[in-house]
Scaffold this motif. Structure first.
Motif, PDB file in Angstrom:
ATOM      1  N   ILE A  21       0.849  -1.194   0.000  1.00  0.00           N
ATOM      2  CA  ILE A  21       0.000   0.000   0.000  1.00  0.00           C
ATOM      3  C   ILE A  21       0.884   1.243   0.000  1.00  0.00           C
ATOM      4  N   GLU A  22       0.646   2.127  -0.957  1.00  0.00           N
ATOM      5  CA  GLU A  22       1.383   3.380  -0.997  1.00  0.00           C
ATOM      6  C   GLU A  22       0.581   4.473  -0.283  1.00  0.00           C
ATOM      7  N   VAL A  23       1.314   5.434   0.251  1.00  0.00           N
ATOM      8  CA  VAL A  23       0.685   6.493   1.047  1.00  0.00           C
ATOM      9  C   VAL A  23       1.032   7.852   0.467  1.00  0.00           C
ATOM     10  N   GLU A  24       0.001   8.627   0.128  1.00  0.00           N
ATOM     11  CA  GLU A  24       0.191  10.011  -0.269  1.00  0.00           C
ATOM     12  C   GLU A  24      -0.008  10.881   0.968  1.00  0.00           C
ATOM     13  N   ILE A  25       0.953  11.749   1.230  1.00  0.00           N
ATOM     14  CA  ILE A  25       0.914  12.595   2.412  1.00  0.00           C
ATOM     15  C   ILE A  25       0.269  13.940   2.090  1.00  0.00           C
ATOM     16  N   SER A  26      -0.711  14.307   2.900  1.00  0.00           N
ATOM     17  CA  SER A  26      -1.333  15.624   2.806  1.00  0.00           C
ATOM     18  C   SER A  26      -1.014  16.356   4.101  1.00  0.00           C
ATOM     19  N   GLU A  27       0.060  17.139   4.087  1.00  0.00           N
ATOM     20  CA  GLU A  27       0.485  17.852   5.294  1.00  0.00           C
ATOM     21  C   GLU A  27      -0.331  19.133   5.419  1.00  0.00           C
ATOM     22  N   VAL A  28      -1.160  19.202   6.461  1.00  0.00           N
ATOM     23  CA  VAL A  28      -2.100  20.307   6.639  1.00  0.00           C
ATOM     24  C   VAL A  28      -1.958  20.861   8.049  1.00  0.00           C
ATOM     25  N   GLY A  29      -2.071  22.145   8.188  1.00  0.00           N
ATOM     26  CA  GLY A  29      -2.012  22.757   9.505  1.00  0.00           C
ATOM     27  C   GLY A  29      -3.103  22.204  10.408  1.00  0.00           C
ATOM     28  N   TRP A  30      -2.764  22.015  11.679  1.00  0.00           N
ATOM     29  CA  TRP A  30      -3.700  21.405  12.633  1.00  0.00           C
ATOM     30  C   TRP A  30      -5.036  22.126  12.638  1.00  0.00           C
ATOM     31  N   ASP A  31      -5.010  23.443  12.637  1.00  0.00           N
ATOM     32  CA  ASP A  31      -6.246  24.225  12.713  1.00  0.00           C
ATOM     33  C   ASP A  31      -7.146  24.025  11.499  1.00  0.00           C
ATOM     34  N   ASP A  32      -6.561  23.616  10.361  1.00  0.00           N
ATOM     35  CA  ASP A  32      -7.327  23.507   9.112  1.00  0.00           C
ATOM     36  C   ASP A  32      -7.917  22.124   8.880  1.00  0.00           C
ATOM     37  N   ILE A  33      -7.435  21.125   9.606  1.00  0.00           N
ATOM     38  CA  ILE A  33      -7.856  19.748   9.333  1.00  0.00           C
ATOM     39  C   ILE A  33      -9.348  19.554   9.557  1.00  0.00           C
ATOM     40  N   ARG A  34      -9.847  20.021  10.688  1.00  0.00           N
ATOM     41  CA  ARG A  34     -11.265  19.833  10.999  1.00  0.00           C
ATOM     42  C   ARG A  34     -12.149  20.500   9.954  1.00  0.00           C
ATOM     43  N   GLU A  35     -11.780  21.709   9.531  1.00  0.00           N
ATOM     44  CA  GLU A  35     -12.581  22.429   8.538  1.00  0.00           C
ATOM     45  C   GLU A  35     -12.587  21.698   7.194  1.00  0.00           C
ATOM     46  N   LYS A  36     -11.426  21.197   6.785  1.00  0.00           N
ATOM     47  CA  LYS A  36     -11.340  20.492   5.505  1.00  0.00           C
ATOM     48  C   LYS A  36     -12.156  19.195   5.529  1.00  0.00           C
ATOM     49  N   LEU A  37     -12.087  18.489   6.656  1.00  0.00           N
ATOM     50  CA  LEU A  37     -12.858  17.259   6.774  1.00  0.00           C
ATOM     51  C   LEU A  37     -14.352  17.558   6.779  1.00  0.00           C
ATOM     52  N   ALA A  38     -14.743  18.613   7.475  1.00  0.00           N
ATOM     53  CA  ALA A  38     -16.160  18.985   7.540  1.00  0.00           C
ATOM     54  C   ALA A  38     -16.687  19.385   6.163  1.00  0.00           C
ATOM     55  N   THR A  39     -15.904  20.188   5.453  1.00  0.00           N
ATOM     56  CA  THR A  39     -16.328  20.651   4.132  1.00  0.00           C
ATOM     57  C   THR A  39     -16.491  19.488   3.159  1.00  0.00           C
ATOM     58  N   ALA A  40     -15.505  18.594   3.155  1.00  0.00           N
ATOM     59  CA  ALA A  40     -15.562  17.458   2.244  1.00  0.00           C
ATOM     60  C   ALA A  40     -16.692  16.501   2.619  1.00  0.00           C
ATOM     61  N   SER A  41     -16.805  16.179   3.902  1.00  0.00           N
ATOM     62  CA  SER A  41     -17.808  15.213   4.343  1.00  0.00           C
ATOM     63  C   SER A  41     -19.225  15.709   4.088  1.00  0.00           C
TER      64      SER A  41
END
Length: 425
Positions: free
Chosen positions: A68-88
């Motif tokens: 299994i290969e892994v693509e890394i998405s390095e995101v600022g801690w403060d932005d992770i929740r917002e990005k997950l919420a927007t996408a979900s």
């Protein structure tokens, strides 16, 4: 900046994330050719802050082991929740595996963003912080980096003030700080977060929790007796000028760091200060600070609060089994040792923490291991979905009290009113 196994997936907008999708293959001709030949590897994406990113070698070992290969998405801690919420909310996948902070658990569970994970009884016993990431019996994420409350005191300053033994109770801490101040040993001996920020909320939580073993009642309301006692204790520290004036408005971390400069004699704070207080580049009083068990009401506290980081699998992932393999690998015993070396992560497995202390990897640990064995969650029903709003009400009220705008009773009433509104909503 460390190299990555694969190019870092730079997320400049949520649209970019959605177009990329989860676990997608590279669009290069080579990948298309491999896929046609039936040799393409399964690929997952991992979205996390910089401190959680594995090294190239670690990721290569995972790919070699699993395919299994892994693509890394390095995101600022403060932005992770917002990005997950927007996408979900759009039915899209921000990443297959994501960072899950302890304070997000209730919200993520209520929104149904995380896939429940299977965890053995042995792992549950070895990782007490799993309780924080459990809701209604479901484990939603596995902790990889520990951060629990541990106390520290300046042994040299205590001795200079004529105090020969470490404090066992919060009353003893208060009396010791009064003595340290009256003897001129330390003008502001107690370091604590009082600014209008998250660390101030958690300071009230661990103080009430270690004093009385309770912060909230079963129905989610504040336990008034316990929380009021902790608020009045904080109010006393302020009124008697045992905390520095700047602690009221500076960041919580700056308040904590006073233990390293010698301007504070006592701190209850992050486990990272075991290393900080022994690092001459960060601490001017190396050799004087001892990590000790957190005080309690009548003796040392029988529990402490943890604020760990974890990773989980998203419900929208199309590669859930591969993502779960990554989570299992990333939080394994071997990787906890490696991440301590490469990322300075404090292990969440007590067996690994014990090994690193015993072999000298973690030095001058004091009561670090003993305290880790007392980790428990102060939330009787798990972290609530409205935690962020509740915390905001808490730290704003505490800050007003520290600034002299509210009494402890008024601060409690403000917090209680806000919480009752959140519960009713």
């Amino acid at each position: 900046m460390k190299k990555r196994l694969m190019s870092i997936l730079l997320i400049t907008s949520m649209i970019g994330v959605m177009l990329t999708g989860c676990g997608g293959k590279s669009g290069s001709g080579d990948s298309e050719q491999k896929e046609e030949e039936g040799t393409a590897k399964e690929t997952i994406t991992f979205m996390a802050p910089d401190w959680a990113i594995p090294t190239d070698d670690q990721l290569a070992a995972f790919t070699e082991e699993t395919g299994i290969e892994v693509e890394i998405s390095e995101v600022g801690w403060d932005d992770i929740r917002e990005k997950l919420a927007t996408a979900s909310s759009a039915g899209q996948c921000a990443a297959d595996v994501v960072e899950v902070d302890w304070s997000w658990v209730g919200e993520f569970y209520a929104a149904d963003w995380l896939e429940p994970l299977e965890v053995s009884d042995a792992d549950k016993a070895d990782m007490p912080t799993l309780e924080t990431f459990t809701k209604d019996g479901q484990v939603l994420a596995i902790p990889y980096a520990n951060d629990y409350r541990l106390s520290y005191y300046n042994t040299k300053q205590f001795e200079e003030a004529g105090i020969t033994e470490e404090p066992q109770t919060w009353d003893e801490v208060l009396e010791a700080c009064r003595t340290l101040k009256s003897t001129g040993t330390a003008e502001y001996p107690f370091a604590i977060a009082l600014n209008a920020e998250e660390k101030t909320s958690t300071c009230l939580m661990w103080l009430a929790y270690t004093m009385n073993g309770v912060v909230w009642n079963e129905d989610g309301t504040f336990n008034e007796e316990s929380v009021m006692e902790a608020l009045k204790y904080m109010e006393t520290l302020v009124k008697e000028e045992l905390v520095a004036p700047e602690d009221k408005t500076s960041s919580g971390m700056d308040a904590y760091k006073r233990i390293c400069s010698g301007s504070a004699s006592f701190l209850t704070g992050p486990t990272s200060f075991v290393s900080r207080t022994n690092n001459e580049e960060e601490c001017s009083v190396v050799g004087e600070i001892a990590p000790i068990l957190v005080p309690g009401k009548d003796a040392k506290a029988t529990q402490t609060m943890a604020l760990p980081e974890a990773i989980g699998v998203t419900k929208t992932s199309e590669h859930k089994e591969a993502a779960k393999k990554f989570v299992e690998w990333y939080t394994s015993t071997d990787m906890q040792k490696q991440l301590n070396e490469t990322n300075s992560a404090i292990p969440t497995r007590n067996s690994v923490l014990e090994e690193l202390i015993n072999d000298g990897t973690i030095q001058n640990a004091g009561a670090m291991l003993e305290q880790a064995q007392l980790i428990a969650s102060p939330f009787p029903n798990g972290v609530p979905s409205y935690y962020a709003e509740m915390s905001s009400a808490m730290y704003n009220a505490i800050n007003k009290m520290a600034l002299g705008e509210l009494t402890a009773e008024e601060a409690f009433n403000e917090m209680e009113t806000a919480l009752e509104k959140l519960i009713n909503e």
